[in-house]
Design a protein around this motif. Structure first.
Motif, PDB file in Angstrom:
ATOM      1  N   CYS A 146     -31.473  35.792  34.115  1.00 39.48           N
ATOM      2  CA  CYS A 146     -32.152  34.562  34.396  1.00 39.48           C
ATOM      3  C   CYS A 146     -32.130  34.366  35.923  1.00 39.48           C
ATOM      4  CB  CYS A 146     -31.494  33.435  33.780  1.00 39.48           C
ATOM      5  SG  CYS A 146     -32.007  31.667  34.187  1.00 39.48           S
ATOM      6  N   CYS A 149     -29.603  30.848  36.311  1.00 39.48           N
ATOM      7  CA  CYS A 149     -28.286  30.857  36.357  1.00 39.48           C
ATOM      8  C   CYS A 149     -27.596  32.116  36.120  1.00 39.48           C
ATOM      9  CB  CYS A 149     -28.033  30.051  35.024  1.00 39.48           C
ATOM     10  SG  CYS A 149     -28.477  31.057  33.366  1.00 39.48           S
ATOM     11  N   ASN A 151     -27.388  34.475  33.951  1.00 44.51           N
ATOM     12  CA  ASN A 151     -27.279  34.852  32.759  1.00 44.51           C
ATOM     13  C   ASN A 151     -28.060  36.058  32.487  1.00 44.51           C
ATOM     14  OD1 ASN A 151     -27.063  35.236  29.970  1.00 44.51           O
ATOM     15  ND2 ASN A 151     -28.338  33.896  29.429  1.00 44.51           N
ATOM     16  N   CYS A 159     -34.373  31.264  28.799  1.00 43.26           N
ATOM     17  CA  CYS A 159     -32.907  31.723  29.041  1.00 43.26           C
ATOM     18  C   CYS A 159     -32.119  30.331  28.273  1.00 43.26           C
ATOM     19  CB  CYS A 159     -32.346  31.245  30.460  1.00 43.26           C
ATOM     20  SG  CYS A 159     -30.582  31.331  30.519  1.00 43.26           S
ATOM     21  N   CYS A 162     -29.082  28.482  30.066  1.00 43.72           N
ATOM     22  CA  CYS A 162     -29.320  26.998  31.007  1.00 43.72           C
ATOM     23  C   CYS A 162     -30.692  26.373  30.279  1.00 43.72           C
ATOM     24  CB  CYS A 162     -29.441  27.484  32.418  1.00 43.72           C
ATOM     25  SG  CYS A 162     -30.820  28.388  32.887  1.00 43.72           S
TER      26      CYS A 162
HETATM   27 ZN   LIG Z   1     -30.486  30.703  32.733  1.00 42.23          ZN
END
Ligand SMILES: [Zn+2]
Length: 677
Positions: A146, A149, A151, A159, A162
């Motif tokens: 992502c 964030c 991730n 995502c 977030c």
């Molecule tokens: Zn994210």
């Protein structure tokens, strides 16, 4: 009530990748069922249409995960959903599915008509393609990092860490979920419905002509239209769905949101040869019951499809509900945070009407609402048992006790009797008015007013006291009570169909029509009623505690699944570890560091000296409570100044995934200075 010749009522097609839960019921199926049951009691020509929505990417993903075909998935959930609805008394005229042959034909034909009329625009866009698997990838089939964030298991459309919605091309290091390879961007051609072309139509049709729609629906439509509409793709590169029926469209299927609402039409074709009357005759009132997540599809996209096709009517109303939460938390299929209909039906045998009642009484009609098991119990015990059940039971039991189960004759009516009888018709009118304006909570409350009226009538007239002195008066009272009961058997039928059936059976009558409600002579004198049994049973704390325990177990499971353990660090030689001098120490003093929320200043006895340590643990520990505590302390860390204080070591703490800290202490009292190795 407006004069329509007939009604076509649809309920949102449930998606066949999971079972039905209370949120679906409260939002869509119960209000729609109440509405059609009411129309049928009024002898209206009505069809209630629904079915499973069986195409789209999530079903193919579930199939991949389980190593089965998408058909296996939809067969499983279609069967399960259909049976649960039947057992729950949702009275569809048909519950079919979008994998039916007739739906393939109907949807293909619909697309072809719009295509031939030139209603689509064709556009080439870039989309990720998996070269190893030899196919285009839906956004959900791509994972990557992502950009917001970091991730590293975000999906191509969202995502989940977030919550940002993404495009597949936003992802860093995208990977195909099918082969694991890095996908490449390729050109792909799709058909788009140019929604923007129809803005003027929507402005007039919704914003001017349908100010009667619920404010949440009208408001959402207005905001979509005000923002300006965009062309929307009606095809997808996918191998599960209805093939796009034009040349050069190999490997492309109709986008699930183009095909699904056409399912209402296909399913109607399965019920009646006269299906066109329900979809094309302006004398038909078309009503779509949906949840708020479907507003754009049913108020904007589907009407544009119907209008451009040219031969269809448009919906008269689209009563959409908001969402129902469960015990203060959003209902979620993936987190198993739900009350599943099929489980409820097993765990609360023959209590369909209790859930119907509670979900209607709490329906999220104007705002999100909450279902709690305590409220479920309270509504059953304090309303269904104590008001409706109690009144009916008293009327029937007293008739058996005093008049051998025969409806007694009216002697003479006093003013109070007349007022009571007159109130029946008033209650009926208020129920009608609410139902016709899609206000089902209010309608149910009014219907219960008739039971309240009955209870009050019996409590005020006290036939059990009069029986010794004035039997004729008691005859009149019980006659009226039985007339109220008979009226109730029809008035509550749209809401509580199983209870209505029981009432009809107790009274030993045939069901009445809606038009007969309000009559004071539904029960003839001399008619024999049957022995009554209880309409509702009290729900005990134990049953509620079991449900709460079940939810608690789900919560614990979810928490456990969420624990993120950091990956292990690189290997080190023992010589590195042996450099650390860790000792057992005892906290002698602890004070807060001024103007620093997280810091405590500690004085620690390490056996060979007393040292000062500044430690970031103030959020978790009261300074007074940790004095005397034994801890592990790294004593050979180079001193460093923190907030002007020289910190001469470091306390070792365990930190869990939520950031909570605990001391690493010897399990028995150990002398200060003991080495930890
Ligand atoms: Zn994210």
């Amino acid at each position: 009530m407006e004069n329509f010749k007939r009604y076509c009522v649809t309920a949102a097609l449930p998606y066949a990748n999971g079972p039905v839960h209370i949120g679906h019921l409260a939002g869509v199926y119960i209000p729609a069922d109440i509405y059609v049951r009411y129309l049928r009691l009024k002898n209206k020509d009505v069809l209630y249409i629904c079915g499973s929505d069986e195409h789209g990417v999530p079903i193919t993903i579930k199939a991949r995960d389980e190593g089965v075909t998408p058909q296996t998935i939809v067969d499983r959930f279609h069967t399960m959903i259909k049976k649960a609805f039947e057992d729950f008394g949702i009275s569809f005229d048909i519950y079919s599915r979008t994998t039916s042959k007739i739906h393939y034909e109907t949807a293909s034909e619909f697309f072809k008509t719009l295509y031939d009329k030139g209603e689509f625009i064709e556009k080439t866009t870039k989309q990720y393609y998996d070269e190893e698997a030899g196919q285009f990838l839906a956004d959900r089939y791509i994972t990557g990092t992502c950009p917001h964030c970091n991730n590293d298991s975000a999906y191509g459309d969202q995502c989940e860490k977030c919550g940002t919605s993404l495009s597949a091309t936003d992802l860093i290091n995208p990977k195909s979920m099918i082969s694991g390879s890095q996908p490449v961007l390729r050109d792909t051609r799709h058909w788009f419905l140019p929604l923007d072309k129809h803005e003027d139509f929507l402005k007039k049709w919704i914003l001017e002509d349908h100010k009667d729609w619920k404010t949440n629906v009208y408001g959402q439509c207005k905001s979509w239209i005000d923002q300006g509409l965009q062309p929307r793709a009606v095809s997808r590169d996918l191998d599960w769905g209805i093939p796009v029926p034009v040349e050069g469209a190999k490997g492309k299927v109709l986008y699930v949101w183009f095909d699904a609402p056409i399912g209402y039409i296909s399913n109607t074709k399965e019920v009646t040869k006269n299906w066109k009357l329900y979809w094309k005759d302006p004398g038909t009132k078309l009503v779509h019951f949906i949840g708020k997540d479907n507003i754009v599809f049913h108020c904007i996209i589907f009407p544009i499809m119907l209008k451009t096709e040219g031969s269809y009517i448009l919906p008269d109303n689209v009563p959409a509900n908001e969402f129902l939460n469960l015990e203060g938390d959003k209902i979620s299929t993936s987190r198993n945070w739900a009350v599943w209909l099929h489980e409820y039906l097993e765990e609360f045998k023959d209590k369909q009407d209790v859930l119907r009642y509670v979900l209607c009484a709490n329906a999220p009609e104007t705002k999100d609402n909450d279902f709690t098991w305590k409220d479920f119990q309270a509504k059953n015990n304090n309303e269904l048992v104590a008001i409706l059940g109690n009144f009916v039971n008293r009327a029937l039991v007293l008739t058996h006790k005093y008049f051998e189960g025969k409806v007694p004759e009216i002697d003479k009516l006093d003013e109070y009797d007349k007022d009571t009888i007159a109130a029946i018709i008033k209650i009926k009118k208020s129920v009608e008015n609410s139902l016709e304006n899609y206000r089902f909570r209010e309608a149910l409350k009014s219907a219960m007013d008739l039971a309240r009226l009955g209870n009050k009538y019996l409590a005020d007239t006290e036939p059990w006291k009069l029986i010794k002195t004035d039997e004729n008066r008691v005859k009149t009272i019980l006659n009226i009570s039985l007339q109220i009961t008979a009226n109730l058997s029809t008035l509550i039928a749209p809401f509580l169909p199983f209870t209505a059936e029981k009432l009809v059976d107790f009274l030993n009558i045939n069901p009445f029509q809606w038009s007969e409600i309000g009559h004071e002579n539904l029960m003839r004198a001399g008619h024999n009623i049957k022995e009554a049994s209880l309409l509702f049973e009290k729900i005990e704390d134990k049953e509620i505690d079991e449900q709460l325990a079940k939810l608690e177990a789900t919560k614990i499971e979810n928490d456990e699944a969420q624990i993120n353990v950091n990956p292990p660090k690189n290997m080190i030689p023992y010589s590195d570890f042996s450099k650390l001098d860790i000792r057992v120490g005892t906290i002698l003093e602890a004070v807060k560091v001024p103007k620093a929320d997280k810091l405590l200043k500690l004085r620690i006895n390490t056996g060979f000296k007393t040292c000062t340590v500044v430690s970031g643990i103030a959020e978790f520990f009261d300074p007074e409570k940790i004095i005397g505590k034994q801890v592990s302390i790294l004593v050979n860390l180079e001193p460093r100044k923190i907030r002007g204080i020289e910190s001469q070591g470091m306390i070792l703490m365990a930190e869990d995934s939520s950031g909570k800290l605990t001391f690493i202490s010897p399990t028995e009292n150990t002398s200060e200075g003991s080495e930890i190795k």
